[in-house]
Enzyme design. Structure first.
Site, mmCIF file in Angstrom:
data_model
loop_
_atom_site.group_PDB
_atom_site.id
_atom_site.type_symbol
_atom_site.label_atom_id
_atom_site.label_comp_id
_atom_site.label_asym_id
_atom_site.label_seq_id
_atom_site.Cartn_x
_atom_site.Cartn_y
_atom_site.Cartn_z
ATOM 1 C CG ASN A 210 -0.159 -0.110 2.505
ATOM 2 O OD1 ASN A 210 0.628 0.772 2.818
ATOM 3 N ND2 ASN A 210 -0.342 -1.194 3.244
ATOM 4 C CB ALA A 275 2.919 -0.879 10.437
HETATM 5 O O1 PMT Z 1 3.412 6.081 6.462
HETATM 6 P P1 PMT Z 1 2.818 7.402 6.003
HETATM 7 O O2 PMT Z 1 2.927 7.583 4.515
HETATM 8 O O3 PMT Z 1 3.348 8.566 6.788
HETATM 9 O O4 PMT Z 1 1.236 7.343 6.284
HETATM 10 C C1 PMT Z 1 0.781 7.278 7.610
HETATM 11 C C2 PMT Z 1 -0.423 6.314 7.736
HETATM 12 C C3 PMT Z 1 -1.606 6.859 6.964
HETATM 13 C C4 PMT Z 1 -0.036 4.919 7.201
HETATM 14 C C5 PMT Z 1 -0.722 6.191 9.286
HETATM 15 O O5 PMT Z 1 -1.048 7.448 9.777
HETATM 16 C C6 PMT Z 1 -1.846 5.199 9.530
HETATM 17 O O6 PMT Z 1 -3.017 5.503 9.446
HETATM 18 N N1 PMT Z 1 -1.475 3.929 9.881
HETATM 19 C C7 PMT Z 1 -2.413 2.805 10.021
HETATM 20 C C8 PMT Z 1 -2.771 2.288 8.662
HETATM 21 C C9 PMT Z 1 -3.706 1.098 8.718
HETATM 22 O O7 PMT Z 1 -3.342 0.054 8.281
HETATM 23 O O8 PMT Z 1 -4.844 1.335 9.287
HETATM 24 P P2 PMT Z 1 -6.018 0.206 9.476
HETATM 25 O O9 PMT Z 1 -7.211 1.013 9.826
HETATM 26 O O10 PMT Z 1 -6.096 -0.694 8.277
HETATM 27 O O11 PMT Z 1 -5.497 -0.653 10.699
HETATM 28 C C10 PMT Z 1 -5.889 -0.390 12.034
HETATM 29 C C11 PMT Z 1 -4.748 -0.660 12.980
HETATM 30 O O12 PMT Z 1 -4.474 -2.065 13.015
HETATM 31 C C12 PMT Z 1 -3.440 0.031 12.638
HETATM 32 O O13 PMT Z 1 -2.852 0.458 13.840
HETATM 33 C C13 PMT Z 1 -2.604 -1.078 12.009
HETATM 34 O O14 PMT Z 1 -1.189 -0.888 12.258
HETATM 35 C C14 PMT Z 1 -3.127 -2.329 12.733
HETATM 36 N N2 PMT Z 1 -3.060 -3.572 11.974
HETATM 37 C C15 PMT Z 1 -3.849 -3.736 10.881
HETATM 38 C C16 PMT Z 1 -3.844 -4.950 10.216
HETATM 39 C C17 PMT Z 1 -3.011 -5.986 10.674
HETATM 40 N N3 PMT Z 1 -2.967 -7.149 10.059
HETATM 41 N N4 PMT Z 1 -2.239 -5.784 11.749
HETATM 42 C C18 PMT Z 1 -2.246 -4.606 12.403
HETATM 43 O O15 PMT Z 1 -1.520 -4.427 13.384
#
Ligand code: PMT
Length: 404
Positions: A210, A275
């Site tokens: 991504n 991440a």
């Molecule tokens: O890296 P940059 O370009 O500076 O951009 C920053 C960002 C937009 C990536 C950052 O601010 C951000 O939003 N990070 C989380 C991105 C994400 O994957 O969000 P999500 O809503 O899909 O996931 C929710 C949470 O679960 C996140 O904390 C993620 O790290 C975690 N997760 C998700 C899936 C997975 N399999 N394991 C996880 O730990």
């Protein structure tokens, strides 16, 4: 005497603003700092090294290959000695050399050798400042995690008017005071941060991923360090230099990130999942490059482990902070993740818009916890990270008081 006992390495490069570096040195000394000065050859054409020697009480260094100086305090010792490295004034030439890792004089060599925070106070003619090459060098330097003290606008030594005058010595000194004496609210705490995107291989040359650049996570790692924490940064592949002094673990896939997190989780006080973990990985990674013979191709994907949820669910879980990247219903989805993953806090941001989110240097956050919320307005990711770390510190301390 706010900078008492701080060891400041002051590099003076060749511009008319070199004379202001004498005043800067005087202000540092007034604040109790121990200051050593290095100069480029061209800086010595503007101000005599003796003036810096008299004010600092130490011999001034300007030669890289000077056997006498190397015997006394060589460049590696100087680099190790410094608590902070300030280049003021920083010419366009020095900015360019540092941006590209050239090391052909003492100042540019020290830039590569120091492990302490670095500050640049640029000074140059306004046309040089606005030149695409200089602006590109500044951008490149930002990826090294250095600090800029922006030049000011006004009448320049050449008689022209524009941006490029070195910031006033008082401004530079104040900036150091506020950065170096920032509250150490996370002193002696272990903070783990995940950053960047994972890559899930389809074959030896292709992968699913991504747009995450790692900027937000790396900014948080630096901010947590500035707040005194011992930081472990578990990162996907990025183009950013990792912050100095942190325990850095590079991974590629979600499974590797999961394993790296759990093998470093013991004694972790605060976990921040920044991440963008790829949610699904191909069930099969082909041994050889997939040929493009078929008109359509189908991959079966399998759900990756949820690192954040697993951390929050483990015994003696750290204070766990998640992120939520949304294209719509930001608040609802963030609150759902907060509850479902049993997090202490969640920082939600919009992605796929013109501002903030993935890849950009700025971002804005809506932060939620069980009985509260806070908006952090659009700002540079470095500033936003400092604000978020301050809020996490507050919430972490409250949680500790409540649960002992
Ligand atoms: O890296 P940059 O370009 O500076 O951009 C920053 C960002 C937009 C990536 C950052 O601010 C951000 O939003 N990070 C989380 C991105 C994400 O994957 O969000 P999500 O809503 O899909 O996931 C929710 C949470 O679960 C996140 O904390 C993620 O790290 C975690 N997760 C998700 C899936 C997975 N399999 N394991 C996880 O730990």
């Amino acid at each position: 005497m706010v900078l008492f006992q701080r060891k400041i390495l002051l590099a003076v490069t060749g511009g008319i603003a070199a004379y202001k570096a004498l005043e800067l040195l005087r202000l540092f000394k007034k604040q109790g700092a121990d200051v050593r000065v290095v100069m480029t050859k061209s800086a010595t054409a503007f101000v005599q090294p003796l003036a810096f020697q008299a004010l600092s009480g130490h011999a001034v260094h300007f030669e890289l290959l000077d056997t006498e100086a190397e015997n006394a305090m060589g460049h590696i010792e100087l680099a190790r000695w410094a608590d902070v490295f300030v280049i003021a004034p920083a010419t366009a030439n020095t900015l360019a050399k540092c941006a590209h890792g050239l090391a052909d004089d003492l100042v540019s060599t020290l830039y590569l050798a120091v492990t302490c925070p670095v500050y640049f106070a640029p000074a140059m003619n306004h046309v040089m400042w606005h030149h695409g090459a200089t602006q590109a060098n500044l951008k490149r330097l930002q990826t090294h995690g250095i600090n800029f003290i922006a030049p000011e606008s006004g009448e320049q030594a050449c008689g022209e008017i524009g941006v490029g005058r070195m910031a006033e010595p008082e401004t530079i000194c104040q900036r150091l005071i506020s950065d170096l004496t920032a509250p150490q609210g996370l002193a002696n705490l272990n903070v783990m941060i995940t950053a960047g995107a994972t890559r899930e291989p389809l074959d030896p040359v292709r992968y699913l991923t991504n747009r995450s650049s790692g900027k937000m996570g790396y900014a948080l790692a630096s901010a947590a360090q500035q707040a005194g924490a011992n930081v472990t940064l578990i990162s996907g592949v990025t183009h950013i230099q990792s912050p100095k002094h942190c325990h850095f673990v590079q991974v590629e896939t979600a499974e590797q990130m999961h394993a790296a997190v759990f093998s470093n989780l013991e004694n972790c006080d605060i976990f921040i999942g920044t991440a963008a973990v790829v949610d699904y990985r191909p069930v099969i990674c082909a041994d050889e490059k997939i040929k493009k013979n078929a008109e359509h191709i189908t991959f079966t994907l399998q759900k990756n482990p949820d690192i954040l949820a697993d951390v929050a669910a483990c015994e003696n879980a750290p204070f766990t902070v998640g992120f939520s990247a949304e294209t719509h219903n930001l608040e609802n989805y963030a609150l759902e993740k907060l509850a479902k993953k049993k997090l202490n806090m969640i920082a939600a941001n919009w992605v796929g818009r013109d501002e903030g989110g993935f890849e950009r240097d700025e971002n804005a956050l809506e932060i939620f916890w069980q009985h509260g919320r806070k908006t952090l307005a659009m700002a540079k990711k470095s500033e936003l990270a400092a604000q978020l770390i301050a809020l996490i510190t507050e919430r972490f301390n409250d949680a500790k008081k409540m649960h002992g």
